[in-house]
Scaffold this active site. Sequence first.
Site, PDB file in Angstrom:
ATOM      1  N   PHE A  26       0.875  -1.537   0.298  1.00 16.83           N
ATOM      2  CA  PHE A  26       0.025  -0.343  -0.572  1.00 16.83           C
ATOM      3  C   PHE A  26       0.848   1.422   0.180  1.00 16.83           C
ATOM      4  O   PHE A  26       1.842   1.454   0.808  1.00 16.83           O
ATOM      5  CB  PHE A  26      -1.172   0.028   1.275  1.00 16.83           C
ATOM      6  CG  PHE A  26      -2.242   1.116   1.879  1.00 16.83           C
ATOM      7  CD1 PHE A  26      -2.976   1.407   1.057  1.00 16.83           C
ATOM      8  CD2 PHE A  26      -1.424   1.652   2.259  1.00 16.83           C
ATOM      9  CE1 PHE A  26      -3.848   2.554   0.972  1.00 16.83           C
ATOM     10  CE2 PHE A  26      -2.443   3.223   2.445  1.00 16.83           C
ATOM     11  CZ  PHE A  26      -3.473   2.841   1.821  1.00 16.83           C
ATOM     12  N   SER A  94       3.001  -7.322   2.628  1.00 13.18           N
ATOM     13  CA  SER A  94       2.133  -6.152   3.027  1.00 13.18           C
ATOM     14  C   SER A  94       0.551  -6.322   2.418  1.00 13.18           C
ATOM     15  O   SER A  94       0.104  -7.396   2.732  1.00 13.18           O
ATOM     16  CB  SER A  94       2.505  -4.768   3.007  1.00 13.18           C
ATOM     17  OG  SER A  94       1.716  -4.127   4.008  1.00 13.18           O
ATOM     18  N   MET A  95       0.300  -5.301   1.798  1.00 13.98           N
ATOM     19  CA  MET A  95      -0.547  -5.094   0.810  1.00 13.98           C
ATOM     20  C   MET A  95      -1.226  -6.191   0.034  1.00 13.98           C
ATOM     21  O   MET A  95      -2.040  -6.562  -0.284  1.00 13.98           O
ATOM     22  CB  MET A  95      -1.843  -3.583   0.665  1.00 13.98           C
ATOM     23  CG  MET A  95      -3.463  -3.922  -0.300  1.00 13.98           C
ATOM     24  SD  MET A  95      -3.616  -2.076  -0.383  1.00 13.98           S
ATOM     25  CE  MET A  95      -2.859  -2.180  -1.700  1.00 13.98           C
ATOM     26  N   ASP A 197       8.107  -5.155  13.213  1.00 19.34           N
ATOM     27  CA  ASP A 197       7.378  -4.967  12.556  1.00 19.34           C
ATOM     28  C   ASP A 197       6.603  -3.561  12.762  1.00 19.34           C
ATOM     29  O   ASP A 197       5.546  -3.904  13.572  1.00 19.34           O
ATOM     30  CB  ASP A 197       6.189  -5.585  11.664  1.00 19.34           C
ATOM     31  CG  ASP A 197       5.517  -5.296  10.210  1.00 19.34           C
ATOM     32  OD1 ASP A 197       6.011  -3.370  10.085  1.00 19.34           O
ATOM     33  OD2 ASP A 197       5.760  -5.833   9.334  1.00 19.34           O
ATOM     34  N   HIS A 227       8.909  -4.033   8.373  1.00 18.83           N
ATOM     35  CA  HIS A 227       8.258  -4.050   7.585  1.00 18.83           C
ATOM     36  C   HIS A 227       8.426  -3.664   6.046  1.00 18.83           C
ATOM     37  O   HIS A 227       7.957  -5.485   5.455  1.00 18.83           O
ATOM     38  CB  HIS A 227       7.868  -2.482   7.432  1.00 18.83           C
ATOM     39  CG  HIS A 227       6.178  -3.334   6.840  1.00 18.83           C
ATOM     40  ND1 HIS A 227       5.216  -3.869   7.206  1.00 18.83           N
ATOM     41  CD2 HIS A 227       5.360  -2.276   5.806  1.00 18.83           C
ATOM     42  CE1 HIS A 227       4.065  -4.283   6.391  1.00 18.83           C
ATOM     43  NE2 HIS A 227       4.285  -2.749   5.012  1.00 18.83           N
TER      44      HIS A 227
END
Length: 255
Positions: A26, A94-95, A197, A227
């Site tokens: 994202f 992530s996303m 993270d 992250h």
Amino acid sequence: MELQKRLVEPFHFSGNHVGCLLIHGFSGSPSEMRLLGECLAKLGWTVHGIRLSGHGTTPEEMAKTRWEDWTKDAVAGVAELRKTCDTVIGVGLSMGGLLALHLATLGLLDGIVTLNAPMVLADRRTRYAKLIRPFITFIGKPKSHRVASAPESIPERFVYERIPVDGLVSLNRGIRQVRSKLSSITCPALLMQSRKDFTVNPVSVQIIHEQIKHVNPIVHYWEKSGHILTLGREREEVALKVHEFLQKFTTETSV
């Protein structure tokens, strides 16, 4: 300008019959996945790194897009790989990991690799995005997130420092939708999570594991990375872990 163009461009590397769909996060761009893609390509795998709608341009452009746009991009990426590969593995950061899980709930993938996929976001303020939407169009990323990732990141990465609130609201909706359908996943899975993270709460990987434990997913924690696992201190080990997982899907001796 030329460097930025290279960082945000989608990429494709031809290899064997196992295709890897690499999906960035994202507000990020393909630059988050390129190093991993290049490493996997050298090991013989076919790699297709997509750019999600509204990403790699401006926050204003991203503000025009939603979860539905990003899922369409991911589905199109699978279709592109299916043209030459009989096996497709979703590899998302992530996303991007959330999108890989979404594709798996639709039965479109033969396997998934998630890297810090969100079920719970670390910053509690993100949960109230819908409440602030009438008053604020963009929000800045928390300074702590940027500082935490800086020492372990390489310079060549394109990411927005301002996030459209509408996009965050849509992401939260996507998380809820995927979480409610996780139990329908039937393909093999490798779930990776950074201990340090500050964007995604590490409890996320436990939630995913619990919902898909019927497929005996592999869970691996990384101790030194933040992250952006694909660009962190352990990025080479991360790539090898993905390579190890991919070997389950081929009998070719050249890989």
